[in-house]
Enzyme design. Sequence first.
Site, short mmCIF file in Angstrom:
data_model
loop_
_atom_site.label_atom_id
_atom_site.label_comp_id
_atom_site.label_asym_id
_atom_site.label_seq_id
_atom_site.Cartn_x
_atom_site.Cartn_y
_atom_site.Cartn_z
N ALA A 251 0.84 -1.20 0.00
CA ALA A 251 0.00 0.00 0.00
C ALA A 251 0.87 1.24 0.00
CB ALA A 251 -0.91 0.02 1.21
N ASP A 252 0.50 2.19 -0.84
CA ASP A 252 1.11 3.51 -0.76
C ASP A 252 0.31 4.43 0.15
OD1 ASP A 252 3.42 4.08 -3.02
OD2 ASP A 252 2.15 2.36 -3.46
N ARG A 253 -0.98 4.13 0.27
CA ARG A 253 -1.83 4.91 1.19
C ARG A 253 -3.08 4.12 1.50
NH1 ARG A 253 -2.40 10.96 1.90
NH2 ARG A 253 -0.62 11.04 0.47
#
Length: 372
Positions: A251-253
């Site tokens: 996940a990046d965010r």
Amino acid sequence: MSLEAIRYDEKNHTLTILDQLRLPHESEYVPINNSDDGWKAIKDMVVRGAPAIAIVAILSLAVELVHGGKVSRDQTRAEVGSFISDRLDYLNTSRPTAVNLSDAVGSFKKLVQTQTGSASELIEAFLSASHKMLLDDVQDNKNIGKYGLEWIQKNVPQAANGHKISALTICNTGSLATAGYGTALGIIRALHEAGVLERVYALETRPYNQGSRLTAYELVHDGIPATLVTDSMAAALLRKNKDIGVIIVGADRVVLNGDTANKIGTFQLSILANHFDRKFIVAAPTTSIDVQTKSGEDIEIEERPAIELTQVKGVDANKQPLTVSVAAPGIEVWNPAFDYAPYKLIDAIVTEKGVAEKTGGEFNLKEFKSAN
């Protein structure tokens, strides 16, 4: 021994990073001497992966504070603090989607605001905190692997019944994307170490090929049984291979409701997991959880240059760099770097603090993050 993509000498305050643009054909470490070098390395994807981006950004500024020549311990505390804050804001512009970078920038700006004492003491505090950030990330990733392994052994039917399972993953979420071990790939490493993993299937991850260039490189390096497939093979693979019990993504965010921004192609994997009744889990440190952003629709999605889709880079038979055009000249291109998986299709979010699961069909990440 897993790969070390970030090498920081705490004593001499020097930083080198593995140039991921040269992988898998060459392993070359490049020096990062200041925040300008850090910004360019992040923007050009010499380093990538949300945790690694944040670490390299902060360490690049740490190096500059010692060797850059633009700031001195003889200056006033206000002057040094202003320099650090300005450089942090600059570094934050390198890649906007990953929350780890903006969180790290916010955390270190807070350090500047709250740390009392001289300019020299402020610099020392920054250096100490930046090194701690590097060390903490490795341990956090090992904890993610541990919690992910435990969750899979309880919740994936084949594993719960004592059988080996296979896993599917996208992009690169291992030692090359973090300070070491990895997030989603960290869970895969933990499965392998525990003797639970039959095989991992890695998507090539077009258009930048992080799967074929980077994840495959790590898996071969570590001797983990692995098969590379194209992104468009995912549905056929899941229909054919019943032993694939879980899809694990990074996940990046991760936002308040659990929507998860990750490498383009993650959304379609969440749909496929739901269709084929396979578990779909997200692996991310709590620093990737952004409770200020309500849903995936509010996430700024970075768009990359068209040339990344219309050209492919590699090496020729003599291992010389080669760029090949693969698209019709003049064609228009849409090239988002990320999409997001909706929370309704996510079974669990595995962090270094434990596993967040839905209650009544909803994640409560604000409570989860504050409790941990």
